[in-house]
Design a protein around this motif. Structure first.
Motif, PDB file in Angstrom:
ATOM      1  N   GLY A  34       0.792  -1.215   0.000  1.00 43.78           N
ATOM      2  CA  GLY A  34       0.000   0.000   0.000  1.00 43.78           C
ATOM      3  C   GLY A  34       0.824   1.264   0.000  1.00 43.78           C
ATOM      4  O   GLY A  34       2.015   1.257   0.320  1.00 43.78           O
ATOM      5  N   PRO A  35       0.169   2.349  -0.371  1.00 47.72           N
ATOM      6  CA  PRO A  35       0.861   3.646  -0.417  1.00 47.72           C
ATOM      7  C   PRO A  35       1.003   4.252   0.979  1.00 47.72           C
ATOM      8  O   PRO A  35       0.323   3.851   1.929  1.00 47.72           O
ATOM      9  N   ILE A  36       1.875   5.225   1.077  1.00 50.27           N
ATOM     10  CA  ILE A  36       2.045   5.973   2.318  1.00 50.27           C
ATOM     11  C   ILE A  36       0.695   6.617   2.672  1.00 50.27           C
ATOM     12  O   ILE A  36      -0.057   7.027   1.787  1.00 50.27           O
ATOM     13  N   ILE A  37       0.363   6.661   3.949  1.00 47.24           N
ATOM     14  CA  ILE A  37      -0.913   7.218   4.399  1.00 47.24           C
ATOM     15  C   ILE A  37      -0.654   8.586   5.023  1.00 47.24           C
ATOM     16  O   ILE A  37       0.175   8.712   5.932  1.00 47.24           O
ATOM     17  N   VAL A  38      -1.351   9.580   4.523  1.00 43.58           N
ATOM     18  CA  VAL A  38      -1.172  10.950   4.993  1.00 43.58           C
ATOM     19  C   VAL A  38      -2.507  11.532   5.433  1.00 43.58           C
ATOM     20  O   VAL A  38      -3.572  11.060   5.042  1.00 43.58           O
ATOM     21  N   ASP A  39      -2.435  12.559   6.242  1.00 38.49           N
ATOM     22  CA  ASP A  39      -3.594  13.364   6.631  1.00 38.49           C
ATOM     23  C   ASP A  39      -3.425  14.737   6.009  1.00 38.49           C
ATOM     24  O   ASP A  39      -2.302  15.186   5.776  1.00 38.49           O
ATOM     25  N   GLY A  40      -4.522  15.403   5.750  1.00 40.26           N
ATOM     26  CA  GLY A  40      -4.462  16.760   5.224  1.00 40.26           C
ATOM     27  C   GLY A  40      -4.712  16.801   3.729  1.00 40.26           C
ATOM     28  O   GLY A  40      -5.112  15.817   3.109  1.00 40.26           O
ATOM     29  N   SER A  41      -4.448  17.959   3.172  1.00 41.82           N
ATOM     30  CA  SER A  41      -4.662  18.172   1.740  1.00 41.82           C
ATOM     31  C   SER A  41      -3.643  19.179   1.231  1.00 41.82           C
ATOM     32  O   SER A  41      -2.910  19.789   2.007  1.00 41.82           O
ATOM     33  N   SER A  42      -3.653  19.378  -0.079  1.00 43.01           N
ATOM     34  CA  SER A  42      -2.712  20.333  -0.667  1.00 43.01           C
ATOM     35  C   SER A  42      -2.995  21.756  -0.177  1.00 43.01           C
ATOM     36  O   SER A  42      -2.097  22.585  -0.116  1.00 43.01           O
ATOM     37  N   GLU A  47      -4.276  22.647   2.980  1.00 45.24           N
ATOM     38  CA  GLU A  47      -3.909  22.834   4.397  1.00 45.24           C
ATOM     39  C   GLU A  47      -2.551  22.248   4.759  1.00 45.24           C
ATOM     40  O   GLU A  47      -2.030  22.488   5.837  1.00 45.24           O
ATOM     41  N   GLY A  48      -1.985  21.459   3.885  1.00 38.95           N
ATOM     42  CA  GLY A  48      -0.708  20.817   4.157  1.00 38.95           C
ATOM     43  C   GLY A  48      -0.899  19.353   4.528  1.00 38.95           C
ATOM     44  O   GLY A  48      -1.976  18.947   4.966  1.00 38.95           O
ATOM     45  N   TYR A  49       0.142  18.588   4.337  1.00 41.06           N
ATOM     46  CA  TYR A  49       0.095  17.150   4.601  1.00 41.06           C
ATOM     47  C   TYR A  49       0.887  16.813   5.856  1.00 41.06           C
ATOM     48  O   TYR A  49       1.881  17.459   6.172  1.00 41.06           O
ATOM     49  N   GLN A  50       0.422  15.751   6.541  1.00 39.63           N
ATOM     50  CA  GLN A  50       1.148  15.194   7.675  1.00 39.63           C
ATOM     51  C   GLN A  50       1.173  13.686   7.517  1.00 39.63           C
ATOM     52  O   GLN A  50       0.223  13.087   7.013  1.00 39.63           O
ATOM     53  N   LEU A  51       2.249  13.092   7.974  1.00 41.71           N
ATOM     54  CA  LEU A  51       2.337  11.640   7.997  1.00 41.71           C
ATOM     55  C   LEU A  51       1.304  11.136   9.001  1.00 41.71           C
ATOM     56  O   LEU A  51       1.275  11.583  10.144  1.00 41.71           O
ATOM     57  N   SER A  52       0.439  10.255   8.582  1.00 48.10           N
ATOM     58  CA  SER A  52      -0.659   9.783   9.421  1.00 48.10           C
ATOM     59  C   SER A  52      -0.209   8.691  10.391  1.00 48.10           C
ATOM     60  O   SER A  52       0.586   7.820  10.016  1.00 48.10           O
ATOM     61  N   PRO A  53      -0.741   8.686  11.617  1.00 41.93           N
ATOM     62  CA  PRO A  53      -0.491   7.561  12.524  1.00 41.93           C
ATOM     63  C   PRO A  53      -0.957   6.225  11.917  1.00 41.93           C
ATOM     64  O   PRO A  53      -0.426   5.176  12.255  1.00 41.93           O
ATOM     65  N   ASP A  54      -1.935   6.278  10.992  1.00 41.12           N
ATOM     66  CA  ASP A  54      -2.352   5.044  10.308  1.00 41.12           C
ATOM     67  C   ASP A  54      -1.206   4.471   9.484  1.00 41.12           C
ATOM     68  O   ASP A  54      -1.128   3.255   9.275  1.00 41.12           O
ATOM     69  N   ASN A  55      -0.318   5.329   9.007  1.00 45.14           N
ATOM     70  CA  ASN A  55       0.841   4.840   8.269  1.00 45.14           C
ATOM     71  C   ASN A  55       1.747   4.018   9.188  1.00 45.14           C
ATOM     72  O   ASN A  55       2.297   3.004   8.774  1.00 45.14           O
ATOM     73  N   TYR A  56       1.902   4.457  10.426  1.00 45.09           N
ATOM     74  CA  TYR A  56       2.736   3.726  11.380  1.00 45.09           C
ATOM     75  C   TYR A  56       2.211   2.308  11.582  1.00 45.09           C
ATOM     76  O   TYR A  56       2.979   1.354  11.699  1.00 45.09           O
TER      77      TYR A  56
END
Length: 191
Positions: free
Chosen positions: A46-54, A56-65
């Motif tokens: 699967g792809p990297i999981i991020v929160d946010g949008s272009s 507001e900005g992106y953050q690495l999601s805890p779901d990715n961990y």
């Protein structure tokens, strides 16, 4: 006795060309690099999981961990003494595959310890990790994180709890590896 409970570690291993793949991975890891082709372990799906949008900005999601939870848990439960015993048993073959690479300035054992040191040197990053997406791929917004070697960026992407577990097991492995007398095959002694 198995290397990990329920033989779970074997489900993550790639079975073809195992020795050469581990040698290539250790060699790349000693320089902080990840190998993307011919890996000795299966890839996290699967792809990297991020929160946010272009906007507001992106953050690495805890779901990715959480994508890394299972392989990290299995690695942390690995029987260190058995792993070191297997390393010693297979060392002549590992050393032979190392010799095939034509690198003469260090032994395979030195390379393994250097690869562990690269992972242990990964910084501990707490809190939200900002990302940017200048093209198809996400990058760390913080230039000091983005310029880190690949293995250290991987440690950040797996999250602080998983990174801590990996580092704890690697410290234990390193201590035991440093204590073993590794027989240098004739080919490696003459390098």
């Amino acid at each position: 006795m198995t290397l990990a409970p329920d033989n779970a570690l074997s489900r993550w291993l790639v079975s073809e060309e195992v020795i050469r793949k581990w040698v290539a991975a250790a060699n790349a890891g000693s320089r902080g690099q990840l190998i993307h082709k011919h890996r000795p372990l299966k890839t996290i799906r699967g792809p990297i999981i991020v929160d946010g949008s272009s906007m507001e900005g992106y953050q690495l999601s805890p779901d990715n961990y959480r994508r890394y939870d299972q392989p990290v848990r299995i690695f942390a439960l690995m029987n260190t003494d058995m792993a070191v015993g297997l390393y010693q048993y297979w060392y002549p073959r590992l050393s032979q595959a190392w010799g095939e690479l034509g690198i003469r300035d260090k032994s395979f054992h030195q390379v393994v310890l250097e690869a562990i040191d690269q992972v242990l040197a990964a910084p501990e990053v707490e809190g939200p990790i900002q990302l940017v997406r200048p093209s198809v791929y996400y990058k760390f917004a913080d230039p000091s994180l983005e310029k880190l070697p690949g293995v250290q960026k991987l440690m950040i992407r797996m999250g602080p709890d998983n990174a801590t577990r990996v580092k704890e097991k690697l410290k234990e492995l390193k201590e035991k590896l440093q204590a073993i007398p590794v027989q240098q095959p004739q080919q490696e002694q003459n390098q």
